[in-house]
Design a protein around this motif. Structure first.
Motif, PDB file in Angstrom:
ATOM      1  N   THR A 116       0.333  -1.608   1.665  1.00 37.72           N
ATOM      2  CA  THR A 116      -0.601  -1.051   0.689  1.00 37.72           C
ATOM      3  C   THR A 116      -0.465  -1.774  -0.639  1.00 37.72           C
ATOM      4  O   THR A 116      -1.463  -2.165  -1.265  1.00 37.72           O
ATOM      5  N   THR A 120      -3.357  -4.534  -1.885  1.00 37.99           N
ATOM      6  CA  THR A 120      -4.123  -4.199  -3.086  1.00 37.99           C
ATOM      7  C   THR A 120      -3.985  -5.288  -4.141  1.00 37.99           C
ATOM      8  O   THR A 120      -4.969  -5.702  -4.766  1.00 37.99           O
ATOM      9  N   MET A 138      -5.980  -0.269   1.397  1.00 41.29           N
ATOM     10  CA  MET A 138      -5.864   0.723   2.457  1.00 41.29           C
ATOM     11  C   MET A 138      -6.070   0.084   3.829  1.00 41.29           C
ATOM     12  O   MET A 138      -5.297   0.336   4.773  1.00 41.29           O
ATOM     13  N   ALA A 141      -3.138  -1.846   5.025  1.00 41.71           N
ATOM     14  CA  ALA A 141      -2.021  -1.003   5.457  1.00 41.71           C
ATOM     15  C   ALA A 141      -2.260  -0.361   6.816  1.00 41.71           C
ATOM     16  O   ALA A 141      -1.335  -0.241   7.621  1.00 41.71           O
ATOM     17  N   ALA A 168      -2.210   5.846   2.007  1.00 41.65           N
ATOM     18  CA  ALA A 168      -2.412   4.438   1.663  1.00 41.65           C
ATOM     19  C   ALA A 168      -3.432   4.288   0.542  1.00 41.65           C
ATOM     20  O   ALA A 168      -3.241   3.506  -0.393  1.00 41.65           O
ATOM     21  N   ALA A 172      -2.834   2.724  -3.123  1.00 41.20           N
ATOM     22  CA  ALA A 172      -3.630   1.608  -3.632  1.00 41.20           C
ATOM     23  C   ALA A 172      -4.195   1.932  -5.016  1.00 41.20           C
ATOM     24  O   ALA A 172      -4.264   1.057  -5.894  1.00 41.20           O
TER      25      ALA A 172
END
Length: 215
Positions: A116, A120, A138, A141, A168, A172
């Motif tokens: 995550t 990001t 997200m 992940a 997640a 983020a």
């Protein structure tokens, strides 16, 4: 000039830390996928393949979305080697592991937190707006776990009532806020990954779940 050099050293340190976190995430998701493959009695190639896809599937999707071609999974040998070595390690040493189901869940939670954060940040670094970066984080992940479950014949965790994708996405958002406030140091990002992992594990222990439609 000294301040510029200090900034450069800081950036290098952060980049090295993120690479390390990315590879650790690859290893834990590969181990998670391989453990699931062992439970399903897959052969050596099957365990290695599920481990590879679980570790790198989300990152491949991320890189394709942000236009990073070829994806790191294929451009940097360390990613593929880390995934395969971790998967093979689980295959060969699984007799020494007791109750594989629990290690799978713990490793999956750790991978969720690490991917995550790195997913990001990579989206933000690529110039993706904050909302899009949160979604890409997200997807990074949950992508590997989604592929792992599909390959092993399980209903994907992300589609169950478990708190998974929501954790997640929340993580983020935290990463994006930290970046916006220029608080995205290696320590704060590591703490965020640990927070995501911890919330996921607590959700499993407490049996927290998302609401479902009434029958």
């Amino acid at each position: 000039m000294p301040s510029v050099q200090g900034d450069l050293r800081s950036d290098d340190s952060l980049n090295e830390g993120l690479l390390g976190a990315d590879l650790v995430g690859v290893a834990v998701f590969a181990a998670s996928g391989a453990s699931a493959g062992v439970i399903k009695r897959l052969d050596l190639f099957g365990v290695a393949f599920v481990g590879f896809i679980a570790a790198l599937g989300g990152g491949i999707v991320r890189d394709l979305v942000i236009g990073a071609v070829p994806p790191l999974a294929f451009a940097d040998w360390r990613y593929a080697v880390t995934a395969v070595v971790a998967a093979l390690g689980v295959f060969w040493f699984h007799p020494q592991l007791s109750k594989l189901r629990r290690p799978v869940l713990v490793l999956d939670a750790a991978g969720l937190g690490l991917f995550t954060v790195t997913g990001t940040l990579k989206a933000l670094d690529a110039g993706v707006p904050p909302v899009g970066s949160c979604l890409i984080g997200m997807l990074t992940a949950i992508g590997g776990g989604l592929a792992r479950d599909l390959l092993t014949g399980e209903v994907p965790v992300v589609l169950r009532r478990d708190i998974y994708a929501v954790v997640a996405l929340a993580g983020a958002i935290i990463v994006t806020i930290l970046r916006g406030l220029s608080l995205d140091s290696l320590w704060t990002l590591a703490a965020t990954a640990l927070l995501i992992t911890g919330v996921r594990l607590v959700a499993l222990y407490r049996r927290w779940s998302a609401p479902v439609a009434a029958p």
